[in-house]
Design a protein around this motif. Sequence first.
Motif, PDB file in Angstrom:
ATOM      1  N   ALA A  24       0.828  -1.205   0.000  1.00 52.72           N
ATOM      2  CA  ALA A  24       0.000   0.000   0.000  1.00 52.72           C
ATOM      3  C   ALA A  24       0.861   1.252   0.000  1.00 52.72           C
ATOM      4  CB  ALA A  24      -0.920  -0.008   1.215  1.00 52.72           C
ATOM      5  N   ALA A  25       1.956   1.255   0.761  1.00 51.17           N
ATOM      6  CA  ALA A  25       2.852   2.412   0.802  1.00 51.17           C
ATOM      7  C   ALA A  25       3.487   2.660  -0.562  1.00 51.17           C
ATOM      8  CB  ALA A  25       3.934   2.186   1.855  1.00 51.17           C
ATOM      9  N   HIS A  26       3.883   1.603  -1.240  1.00 52.58           N
ATOM     10  CA  HIS A  26       4.468   1.754  -2.572  1.00 52.58           C
ATOM     11  C   HIS A  26       3.426   2.245  -3.575  1.00 52.58           C
ATOM     12  CE1 HIS A  26       8.620   0.223  -2.252  1.00 52.58           C
ATOM     13  NE2 HIS A  26       8.154  -0.481  -1.241  1.00 52.58           N
ATOM     14  N   LEU A  27       2.194   1.796  -3.446  1.00 53.14           N
ATOM     15  CA  LEU A  27       1.135   2.260  -4.335  1.00 53.14           C
ATOM     16  C   LEU A  27       0.893   3.751  -4.143  1.00 53.14           C
ATOM     17  CD1 LEU A  27      -1.253  -0.789  -3.933  1.00 53.14           C
ATOM     18  CD2 LEU A  27      -0.265  -0.031  -6.102  1.00 53.14           C
ATOM     19  N   VAL A  28       0.848   4.200  -2.901  1.00 53.85           N
ATOM     20  CA  VAL A  28       0.671   5.621  -2.621  1.00 53.85           C
ATOM     21  C   VAL A  28       1.826   6.428  -3.213  1.00 53.85           C
ATOM     22  CG1 VAL A  28       0.622   7.348  -0.785  1.00 53.85           C
ATOM     23  CG2 VAL A  28      -0.743   5.265  -0.567  1.00 53.85           C
ATOM     24  N   ARG A  30       3.511   5.744  -5.738  1.00 56.61           N
ATOM     25  CA  ARG A  30       3.369   5.757  -7.199  1.00 56.61           C
ATOM     26  C   ARG A  30       2.140   6.525  -7.678  1.00 56.61           C
ATOM     27  NH1 ARG A  30       7.367   3.707 -10.791  1.00 56.61           N
ATOM     28  NH2 ARG A  30       8.657   2.240  -9.637  1.00 56.61           N
ATOM     29  N   GLY A  31       1.380   7.077  -6.737  1.00 52.06           N
ATOM     30  CA  GLY A  31       0.184   7.813  -7.122  1.00 52.06           C
ATOM     31  C   GLY A  31      -0.999   6.931  -7.446  1.00 52.06           C
ATOM     32  N   LEU A  32      -0.958   5.678  -7.026  1.00 55.50           N
ATOM     33  CA  LEU A  32      -2.063   4.733  -7.238  1.00 55.50           C
ATOM     34  C   LEU A  32      -2.868   4.582  -5.956  1.00 55.50           C
ATOM     35  CD1 LEU A  32      -0.123   1.993  -9.235  1.00 55.50           C
ATOM     36  CD2 LEU A  32      -1.512   3.866 -10.146  1.00 55.50           C
ATOM     37  N   GLU A  33      -4.127   4.239  -6.106  1.00 52.49           N
ATOM     38  CA  GLU A  33      -5.020   4.127  -4.961  1.00 52.49           C
ATOM     39  C   GLU A  33      -5.068   2.696  -4.446  1.00 52.49           C
ATOM     40  OE1 GLU A  33      -7.733   5.468  -2.053  1.00 52.49           O
ATOM     41  OE2 GLU A  33      -6.405   6.543  -3.421  1.00 52.49           O
ATOM     42  N   PRO A  34      -4.612   2.453  -3.210  1.00 52.02           N
ATOM     43  CA  PRO A  34      -4.727   1.115  -2.649  1.00 52.02           C
ATOM     44  C   PRO A  34      -6.003   0.966  -1.820  1.00 52.02           C
ATOM     45  CG  PRO A  34      -3.313   2.420  -1.234  1.00 52.02           C
ATOM     46  CD  PRO A  34      -3.802   3.338  -2.355  1.00 52.02           C
ATOM     47  N   LEU A  35      -6.481  -0.234  -1.725  1.00 49.68           N
ATOM     48  CA  LEU A  35      -7.533  -0.582  -0.769  1.00 49.68           C
ATOM     49  C   LEU A  35      -7.104  -1.886  -0.109  1.00 49.68           C
ATOM     50  CD1 LEU A  35     -10.234  -0.229   0.602  1.00 49.68           C
ATOM     51  CD2 LEU A  35     -11.328  -1.392  -1.328  1.00 49.68           C
ATOM     52  N   VAL A  36      -6.796  -1.796   1.169  1.00 46.09           N
ATOM     53  CA  VAL A  36      -6.292  -2.947   1.914  1.00 46.09           C
ATOM     54  C   VAL A  36      -7.430  -3.545   2.724  1.00 46.09           C
ATOM     55  CG1 VAL A  36      -4.574  -3.761   3.569  1.00 46.09           C
ATOM     56  CG2 VAL A  36      -4.042  -1.805   2.090  1.00 46.09           C
ATOM     57  N   LEU A  37      -7.667  -4.832   2.553  1.00 50.52           N
ATOM     58  CA  LEU A  37      -8.700  -5.541   3.304  1.00 50.52           C
ATOM     59  C   LEU A  37      -8.030  -6.502   4.273  1.00 50.52           C
ATOM     60  CD1 LEU A  37     -11.293  -6.345   0.495  1.00 50.52           C
ATOM     61  CD2 LEU A  37     -11.196  -4.348   2.008  1.00 50.52           C
ATOM     62  N   GLU A  38      -8.321  -6.342   5.558  1.00 44.59           N
ATOM     63  CA  GLU A  38      -7.733  -7.165   6.609  1.00 44.59           C
ATOM     64  C   GLU A  38      -8.840  -7.885   7.370  1.00 44.59           C
ATOM     65  OE1 GLU A  38      -6.026  -9.238   9.304  1.00 44.59           O
ATOM     66  OE2 GLU A  38      -4.706  -8.194   7.896  1.00 44.59           O
ATOM     67  N   ALA A  39      -8.734  -9.212   7.453  1.00 44.12           N
ATOM     68  CA  ALA A  39      -9.760  -9.990   8.142  1.00 44.12           C
ATOM     69  C   ALA A  39      -9.765  -9.726   9.637  1.00 44.12           C
ATOM     70  CB  ALA A  39      -9.556 -11.478   7.865  1.00 44.12           C
ATOM     71  N   GLY A  40      -8.611  -9.438  10.209  1.00 49.00           N
ATOM     72  CA  GLY A  40      -8.507  -9.212  11.643  1.00 49.00           C
ATOM     73  C   GLY A  40      -8.950  -7.828  12.058  1.00 49.00           C
ATOM     74  N   PRO A  41      -8.935  -7.564  13.383  1.00 51.18           N
ATOM     75  CA  PRO A  41      -9.423  -6.279  13.896  1.00 51.18           C
ATOM     76  C   PRO A  41      -8.388  -5.171  13.915  1.00 51.18           C
ATOM     77  CG  PRO A  41      -8.912  -7.737  15.722  1.00 51.18           C
ATOM     78  CD  PRO A  41      -8.674  -8.537  14.464  1.00 51.18           C
ATOM     79  N   ALA A  42      -7.125  -5.492  13.600  1.00 52.17           N
ATOM     80  CA  ALA A  42      -6.061  -4.494  13.673  1.00 52.17           C
ATOM     81  C   ALA A  42      -4.962  -4.855  12.699  1.00 52.17           C
ATOM     82  CB  ALA A  42      -5.501  -4.419  15.104  1.00 52.17           C
ATOM     83  N   ALA A  43      -4.062  -3.900  12.457  1.00 49.89           N
ATOM     84  CA  ALA A  43      -2.933  -4.157  11.571  1.00 49.89           C
ATOM     85  C   ALA A  43      -2.048  -5.249  12.162  1.00 49.89           C
ATOM     86  CB  ALA A  43      -2.120  -2.876  11.390  1.00 49.89           C
ATOM     87  N   GLN A  96       0.940  -0.882  12.975  1.00 51.72           N
ATOM     88  CA  GLN A  96      -0.252  -0.097  13.307  1.00 51.72           C
ATOM     89  C   GLN A  96      -0.091   1.370  12.939  1.00 51.72           C
ATOM     90  OE1 GLN A  96      -3.225  -1.594  14.408  1.00 51.72           O
ATOM     91  NE2 GLN A  96      -3.935   0.396  13.659  1.00 51.72           N
ATOM     92  N   PRO A  97       1.055   2.019  13.242  1.00 49.72           N
ATOM     93  CA  PRO A  97       1.222   3.404  12.780  1.00 49.72           C
ATOM     94  C   PRO A  97       1.132   3.537  11.256  1.00 49.72           C
ATOM     95  CG  PRO A  97       2.833   2.909  14.480  1.00 49.72           C
ATOM     96  CD  PRO A  97       2.142   1.617  14.148  1.00 49.72           C
ATOM     97  N   LEU A  98       1.640   2.541  10.534  1.00 50.84           N
ATOM     98  CA  LEU A  98       1.563   2.589   9.077  1.00 50.84           C
ATOM     99  C   LEU A  98       0.116   2.481   8.613  1.00 50.84           C
ATOM    100  CD1 LEU A  98       2.876   2.674   6.326  1.00 50.84           C
ATOM    101  CD2 LEU A  98       3.439   0.243   6.554  1.00 50.84           C
ATOM    102  N   ALA A  99      -0.645   1.595   9.225  1.00 49.83           N
ATOM    103  CA  ALA A  99      -2.069   1.483   8.881  1.00 49.83           C
ATOM    104  C   ALA A  99      -2.806   2.771   9.236  1.00 49.83           C
ATOM    105  CB  ALA A  99      -2.686   0.299   9.621  1.00 49.83           C
ATOM    106  N   ASP A 100      -2.438   3.386  10.363  1.00 49.82           N
ATOM    107  CA  ASP A 100      -3.097   4.625  10.778  1.00 49.82           C
ATOM    108  C   ASP A 100      -2.867   5.744   9.761  1.00 49.82           C
ATOM    109  OD1 ASP A 100      -3.976   3.355  13.056  1.00 49.82           O
ATOM    110  OD2 ASP A 100      -2.403   4.175  14.353  1.00 49.82           O
ATOM    111  N   VAL A 101      -1.639   5.859   9.244  1.00 50.92           N
ATOM    112  CA  VAL A 101      -1.357   6.929   8.291  1.00 50.92           C
ATOM    113  C   VAL A 101      -2.037   6.658   6.946  1.00 50.92           C
ATOM    114  CG1 VAL A 101       0.787   6.060   7.254  1.00 50.92           C
ATOM    115  CG2 VAL A 101       0.485   8.507   7.563  1.00 50.92           C
ATOM    116  N   LEU A 102      -2.282   5.406   6.633  1.00 55.33           N
ATOM    117  CA  LEU A 102      -3.014   5.055   5.409  1.00 55.33           C
ATOM    118  C   LEU A 102      -4.511   5.342   5.553  1.00 55.33           C
ATOM    119  CD1 LEU A 102      -1.170   1.735   4.514  1.00 55.33           C
ATOM    120  CD2 LEU A 102      -1.247   3.783   3.076  1.00 55.33           C
ATOM    121  N   GLY A 103      -4.973   5.423   6.797  1.00 52.87           N
ATOM    122  CA  GLY A 103      -6.348   5.834   7.079  1.00 52.87           C
ATOM    123  C   GLY A 103      -7.398   4.919   6.495  1.00 52.87           C
ATOM    124  N   ASP A 104      -8.371   5.523   5.778  1.00 53.49           N
ATOM    125  CA  ASP A 104      -9.492   4.730   5.261  1.00 53.49           C
ATOM    126  C   ASP A 104      -9.112   3.873   4.063  1.00 53.49           C
ATOM    127  OD1 ASP A 104      -9.233   6.644   3.301  1.00 53.49           O
ATOM    128  OD2 ASP A 104     -11.207   7.558   3.613  1.00 53.49           O
TER     129      ASP A 104
END
Length: 457
Positions: A24-28, A30-43, A96-104
Motif C-alpha cells: 500500500a505504501a508503494h502504491l501511494v 506511485r500515485g495509485l489508490e490502494p484498498l487494503v482488506l484485513e480480516a482481523g481487527p487491527a494491523a 499499526q502506525p503505518l495502517a493509521d497513516v493510510l487511514g481509510d
Amino acid sequence: MSATVTDQLPVLVIGAGPAGLAAAAHLVERGLEPLVLEAGPAAGAAVREWAHIRLFSTWGEVTDPAAEKLLAPTGWVKPDAKTYPTGGDWAEKYLQPLADVLGDKVRFGATVTGVSRAGRDRIVDADRENQPFVVHVAHADGREERLFARAVIDASGTWSTPSPAGASGLPALGEKAAADRVTYRVPDLKGPAVRARFAGKRTAVIGSGASAFTALASLADLAESEGGEGTKAVWILRRGISGSTFGGGTADQLPARGALGLAAKAAVDKGHADAVTGFRTEAIERDADGRLVLVAEDGRRLDPVDEVVVLTGFRPDLSFLDELRLNLDERLQAPVGLAPLIDPNQHSCGTVYPHGVKELSHPEESVYLVGMKSYGRAPTFLALTGYEQVRSVVAAIAGDHESAERVELVLPETGVCGGAGLFDQPDNDAQPDGGGCCAPAPALIQLGTADQTPSCG
C-alpha cells in the motif's frame, strides 16, 4: 467496463501485515489508490498472535523504505536499527502506525471470500483481460460486499493454515480428537495459564525449523525456572540428526537465527529435550489416563506425553482464488517462476536469488501472491524478500517495467546445509561439505525466556 474505467479502480491488497501494508505504501508513492482488506481487527493481526516471539531480523531489516517515507511526516521515529523487535513490537511500533497513516485505505474485519474477473469465471476467455477484478467480501458485522479492482495483491500470508502432525500432509489419525492437547503455535510460556499447562509436563514438539527451536529453548528455560521442575520436551524429527539440524550456528549471517539453533542444541545437550529421529507420525492415541501416545508409520510408539506442539510449517489458503488462472508449482503451491528458487527438495546452502514481478506473475494478468503467501509451503521467508517483491510488483502495475525488472537485494546467507536428501539418511551420514552432526562448535549462547529468544524473520 472499459479499460480506461478499470485503470481508475483501486489496487486491492489482501492482508494488512508487513507485505500488504508495504504494498500500500508503494502504491501511494506511485500515485495509485490502494484498498487494503484485513480480516482481523487491527494491523498485523497474524503477527500479534505471536507477539511474544522475538524476530531474528533487526529493526533495520523489517521496515520498508516507502513505508518509512509515508510515516516520516507523522513524527514516527524508527527504533534502533540494531535491536531485535518482538512480534508485538513490530505490530505496535510499525505496522499499526503505518495502517493509521493510510487511514481509510485500510479496512479491518473484512474477509475476502472470492476473487474473479467481472462476468467471467475461470473458463471464459472472451475479453477476459479487459475486465476488472471482482472481489467478494464478508464483514465482521455480517454484511457482504462486492468490490472492483484494477489489480489484486494477495499478501494474506499462511498463518491461518498450519500444517498437521501427520507426515503424509494429512492430519494424523486421532489428531482432531486430541485437539484439546494439541497446539500449532509456539506457546507463550510467560502467560500464567499457558505456563501452568506446560510446567512439569512432558511435551512433544514436532518440527525442525525456527519455531521448533524456539519452543525447545522456551521449554528448557521453563524447566530451569522456579516451579518448572520436571518439564521435559520430546523433539520429534522426521529426518535424522545432520549438519543442518540446528541451523547455521555461527555461519549464519543472521546471528540471532544461528543463536536460536544453538539454544535448541543446548536444550538437548542439557537433557531438557530428547530427540527422536526418523519418526513420521501416523496416529495420536489416548492412554487410560488421557495422555497422548504418538505412533509412527513404522509402528513405533512413544511414551505418553501431556501436550503436543505441532510446528511443521504452514500452507496457503487458495480457496478464494479458485476462479483465477494461477500458475502454481505442484509441490510447493508457489508461483512456478519462484518455486525453483525456494524448493527445499533442491536447495541446501546459500540464499534465495532475489526476485520480483517476473517470478511472481501468472497467466491471469495483474494478480500477484506476495510475502509468505508467495512461498506456498516453503519455509524460511524474510521480511526483506517481501518488501522487494511488492516494490517490483507495484512498479509493474504502475507501468514502470524497467524498475519492476531491476531487482536489487542482497539477502543474508543461511549458513544451513542440507536439502530434502537428508530426510531419509541415517543419523551418522557424512555431509558433502565434510560437516559433522552438529553446527560448528562455538560457545553456546544462553538465551533467556521467550522475550529474549529471536525466532521469526
